[in-house]
Design a protein around this motif. Structure first.
Motif, mmCIF file in Angstrom:
data_model
loop_
_atom_site.group_PDB
_atom_site.id
_atom_site.type_symbol
_atom_site.label_atom_id
_atom_site.label_comp_id
_atom_site.label_asym_id
_atom_site.label_seq_id
_atom_site.Cartn_x
_atom_site.Cartn_y
_atom_site.Cartn_z
ATOM 1 N N GLY A 107 0.833 -1.196 0.000
ATOM 2 C CA GLY A 107 0.000 0.000 0.000
ATOM 3 C C GLY A 107 0.869 1.248 0.000
ATOM 4 O O GLY A 107 2.094 1.177 0.164
ATOM 5 N N PRO A 108 0.272 2.431 -0.144
ATOM 6 C CA PRO A 108 1.069 3.649 -0.326
ATOM 7 C C PRO A 108 1.723 4.199 0.931
ATOM 8 O O PRO A 108 2.674 4.986 0.830
ATOM 9 C CB PRO A 108 0.050 4.647 -0.875
ATOM 10 N N ASP A 109 1.258 3.824 2.108
ATOM 11 C CA ASP A 109 1.690 4.511 3.326
ATOM 12 C C ASP A 109 2.685 3.741 4.181
ATOM 13 O O ASP A 109 3.142 4.247 5.212
ATOM 14 C CB ASP A 109 0.469 4.866 4.182
ATOM 15 N N ARG A 110 3.015 2.537 3.798
ATOM 16 C CA ARG A 110 3.954 1.754 4.593
ATOM 17 C C ARG A 110 5.361 2.323 4.469
ATOM 18 O O ARG A 110 5.824 2.660 3.389
ATOM 19 C CB ARG A 110 3.953 0.304 4.130
ATOM 20 N N GLY A 111 6.083 2.425 5.567
ATOM 21 C CA GLY A 111 7.442 2.920 5.549
ATOM 22 C C GLY A 111 8.392 1.911 4.937
ATOM 23 O O GLY A 111 8.175 0.698 5.013
ATOM 24 N N CYS A 112 9.448 2.408 4.314
ATOM 25 C CA CYS A 112 10.506 1.542 3.795
ATOM 26 C C CYS A 112 11.764 2.372 3.603
ATOM 27 O O CYS A 112 11.720 3.610 3.639
ATOM 28 C CB CYS A 112 10.100 0.869 2.478
ATOM 29 N N TRP A 113 12.871 1.680 3.414
ATOM 30 C CA TRP A 113 14.134 2.386 3.193
ATOM 31 C C TRP A 113 14.083 3.184 1.900
ATOM 32 O O TRP A 113 13.552 2.711 0.885
ATOM 33 C CB TRP A 113 15.281 1.381 3.123
ATOM 34 N N GLY A 126 4.672 4.418 -1.240
ATOM 35 C CA GLY A 126 4.025 5.275 -2.227
ATOM 36 C C GLY A 126 5.007 6.224 -2.890
ATOM 37 O O GLY A 126 4.947 6.455 -4.101
ATOM 38 N N ALA A 127 5.931 6.783 -2.112
ATOM 39 C CA ALA A 127 6.947 7.667 -2.674
ATOM 40 C C ALA A 127 7.918 6.893 -3.555
ATOM 41 O O ALA A 127 8.367 7.386 -4.591
ATOM 42 C CB ALA A 127 7.693 8.381 -1.559
#
Length: 257
Positions: A107-113, A126-127
């Motif tokens: 999904g678009p809002d999950r954090g990741c490196w 998402g970014a």
């Protein structure tokens, strides 16, 4: 600033630009020719870079927040992309689908490196997806150029790409080490942005009509602006008014050095 594209639209554009990249690779007479805008790579090596990179991004998104990124692969090292044209096309499609599957799951809002920790862009899947549209679009241009039939980036991709680049690549909270300046960018499609460069860093904001012009005003199609940002076109491909020094400094400056 304009409202960014909705997540389903971003995923759609990833699919569309991936298909355009594969079509350009499939129609290239020789995959061993050099790519003018990526002169260290052949078309075959660029295809491997794109496929390996999408699989790497799938792993980044799947790993979630706080994880270190997987190691990069070298297109000149042991090849992972098939040499057969049909198999290469299927491999590229599977690479993109691997990334899309990870993005849909997250999904678009999950954090990741991400590599842009001090920019205006969030560190989210998402970014990442938004940036991937631009990478696919610019490398599609590279392949088309190598084949002698380069096409402008689609307007929907390019207009979002201007803001995506400014907020992700140009913006930073690292203090600007040169004289303060403002840079205005106007896309022919009707969108405008202002970069403010000062002790607070580099910030991107939307620019309303009637504002006093900045130290540098740059005008062009959104496609030409994006291709300039990614060093595919020279600055004089745009209409520039004012002092080009701040933009030249920004292009050379590494805030993480």
């Amino acid at each position: 600033m304009q409202k960014i594209l909705e997540f389903p639209d971003v995923l759609r554009l990833i699919e569309e630009r991936s298909a355009a990249f594969r079509a350009a690779i499939a129609s290239a007479p020789d995959l061993d020719v050099r790519v003018p805008t990526c002169p260290d790579w052949t078309l075959r090596e660029l295809a491997q870079h794109l496929g390996d990179g999408r699989r790497r991004q799938a792993a980044v998104v799947t790993a979630g927040p706080g994880a270190e990124p997987p190691a990069r692969t070298d297109p000149k090292g042991a090849p992972t992309a098939p040499r057969d044209r049909g198999a290469l096309d299927a491999w590229l499609a599977a690479s993109t689908e691997s990334m899309l599957g990870a993005l849909r799951e997250a999904g678009p809002d999950r954090g990741c490196w991400t590599w842009w920790g001090r920019s205006q862009a969030p560190q989210t899947s998402g970014a990442v997806a938004r940036h991937q549209v631009q990478e696919l679009a610019v490398h599609t241009y590279d392949v088309q150029l190598a084949g002698g039939a380069a096409q402008a980036l689609p307007a929907e991709v390019a207009v979002d790409g201007v803001e995506a680049f400014l907020t992700t690549v140009a913006a930073t909270s690292v203090p600007w080490p040169f004289e303060p300046a403002t840079i205005d960018l106007h896309a022919a499609e009707g969108r405008s942005w202002r970069l403010t460069l000062d002790a607070g860093g580099v910030r991107c904001d939307g620019l309303a009509g009637g504002a006093e012009p900045g130290d540098l005003v740059m005008r062009g199609t959104a496609s030409d602006l994006v291709l300039y940002f990614y060093a595919r076109l020279p600055m004089d491909a745009l209409e520039n008014t004012g002092d080009t020094g701040p933009m030249e400094q920004l292009a050379e400056w590494d805030p993480n050095a």
